[in-house]
Scaffold this motif. Sequence first.
Motif, PDB file in Angstrom:
ATOM      1  N   UNK A  22       0.831  -1.199   0.000  1.00  0.00           N
ATOM      2  CA  UNK A  22       0.000   0.000   0.000  1.00  0.00           C
ATOM      3  C   UNK A  22       0.859   1.239   0.000  1.00  0.00           C
ATOM      4  N   UNK A  23       0.250   2.361  -0.304  1.00  0.00           N
ATOM      5  CA  UNK A  23       0.987   3.624  -0.360  1.00  0.00           C
ATOM      6  C   UNK A  23       0.787   4.473   0.884  1.00  0.00           C
ATOM      7  N   UNK A  24       0.143   3.933   1.911  1.00  0.00           N
ATOM      8  CA  UNK A  24      -0.006   4.626   3.182  1.00  0.00           C
ATOM      9  C   UNK A  24       0.015   3.577   4.287  1.00  0.00           C
ATOM     10  N   UNK A  25       0.197   4.029   5.528  1.00  0.00           N
ATOM     11  CA  UNK A  25       0.175   3.098   6.655  1.00  0.00           C
ATOM     12  C   UNK A  25      -1.178   2.400   6.728  1.00  0.00           C
ATOM     13  N   UNK A  26      -2.250   3.135   6.458  1.00  0.00           N
ATOM     14  CA  UNK A  26      -3.589   2.553   6.508  1.00  0.00           C
ATOM     15  C   UNK A  26      -3.730   1.420   5.492  1.00  0.00           C
ATOM     16  N   UNK A  27      -3.314   1.635   4.243  1.00  0.00           N
ATOM     17  CA  UNK A  27      -3.426   0.595   3.226  1.00  0.00           C
ATOM     18  C   UNK A  27      -2.582  -0.625   3.583  1.00  0.00           C
TER      19      UNK A  27
END
Length: 670
Positions: A466-471
Amino acid sequence: MRWLLRAVGAILILVLLGAGLLLMVPTERVAQAAAQQFEKLTGRALTIEGKVTPRFWPVLGVTTGPVSMANADWSKEPGPMFAADGLVIEINASALLGGDIRILGLRAENPRILLERAKDGRENWVFGGGGSGGEVSEATPGVGKSYTLEQGRISGGTIRYIDHASGRRIALDNVDAVLKVPDFTGPFTLELSALSGGQNVALSAQADVFSAFTEGRVVPLTLKASAGKARVAFDGRAGWSPLAAEGTLEADLPDLPAVGAAMGSAISTPPPGFGADRLTVAGQLTLDGSGAAYLRGAKIVADANEITGDLDLKPGKDRPKLSAQLRSGPLVLAGAAGGSVQGGGSGGGMQAAGWPKDRIDVSALGAMDAAVALVAPSVDLGVAKLGETRALITIDRARAVFDIRQMAAYGGSVTGQFVLNGRGGLSVGGDLALKGIGMEPLLQDMAGWDRLIAQGNLTLNFLGVGNSVDEIMQGLKGSGSLSLGKGEIRGLDIGGMLRTLDAGYVGEGQKTIFDGIAGSFSIAGGVLSNSDLKLVAPYLTATGMGEIGLGKRDLNYRIRPTALTKEDGSGGVMVPLWITGSWADPTFRLDLEAIAREKMEAEAKAAEERLKAEAKAAEAKAKAELEAKLAKEGIVAGEGESLEDAVKRKAQDALTEEAGKLLNGILQGN
């Protein structure tokens, strides 16, 4: 470049030496003759438009209209290599009569300069001699002739540089530059200012032995350059054919995007700890002429971090490679996690509503390959604080591997690998082993949770994309195991819940003391699953199974504790405990329905066993009565013989006996 300088110098000198002909020859023909001579010497067409105005005394000079010079024949870019609204050339006439060439002024008005490098390495500024077209040679009049330049100026110019092999493009606008050569074999100066990507850029150079420099040879050089707020200074020796240098480098780089724009590259502002507010580099720089750069005794300051060591940067087929041996003071790299708060959550630790959704930019990983050995006394990652660390960091085609050779952490140690892969997106992974780790400070730093007090071991391998911590957290997968020694869980009294069947034993002042906890887990789709948790405590044992939502930050976990009442561990009370809800606000509930259901199931099973026992007893009684009755008839089962077989045997014996009697009677005539 050497032949470019020779060609231009030769043309200037030839034109000025023959300037006296201007009295007798129309200026149009002078311009035509100059253009023809230029093409002969360089192999490039020169066009001079408009009026050519001569001056003769005391300054000998020429003023032209618009001028343009053709580009290389292989170029596909529109327009000439050089164009200007006009040229002004002035020379000291009295010195010329004495055999000296003193150029008082050389000025280009609004010049447009296009510099290109082809995919095969050809350069459009190479012409005139050296096998690149034209007839400039050592024998060409003017070549090698010494001269001085009081002032050479470019005003309002533009410079475009295009490298078709790398795709790099550099654009300089509003270029103003001044070159002064007071002594052909002595020092010279260059001052330049321009705009690049909306940022001010400037260059100031002072060097010795102009004649040697025009040949590309190494000469003493002092250089200062700036882009936006960034400043770079070099003091030493340098030459450009091939590019070589040796001297002191000092760079103050608080504005990396401006530096990137000036170099034709997109460079983003680094995160905190990596130079967001302050970035300086100093050391002894060496360029060896092969394209390699060496920085010895380097000192790098990035925000509050200070790193020293030696760095080597060597060209590669697709990208340069950095090799380094580095030591640092305490490192603070809180910005590396992509979030600015504890535990990575947008609200802080366990209380956060979710993970950061900010895009993590790892484009810098593709700029170069690397092999960097790093030693640090401590590393603060924001979500984790580490002690003495020795690591080898390798980057290959935008994939970084952190090989942890030694890492002290929370009273224990960490070994393994962590991978940051920026190829076509972002993925993170790791295979880590944590030994003797203090769980309270670890969980406090990573999640803002201080309820578990124990030392333990943890193995973990994971992969997230993913491209963010959330993803990354939403799609995390992996596996691992956990084992803890003696400790306690604060805020939860499982024993009290069992004794009173009251789920209210939660909160400050409550705790569960245990002798050990162990279990394994798997991770899929951002959900951690466990089915074999075991907890051993004084007067209490427990098993656990359920799910922990790492992506959604929620809980659905069931603990089955049993309070012990006997020394052999048997007996006691078992009450399942459900833990559900969010990390920020979990709910604890005793599963009394499960108790009732299990009690009913136990009673039903006991009734079934009782009926089976009663049926078995009745069967045994009937069998005993039958055996007694048959015994009276003389029927007794022998050893290894069933009662049924004994009856059959007795009947067979009686039948045999009667048959014998009948046969005997027949034989005797009865």
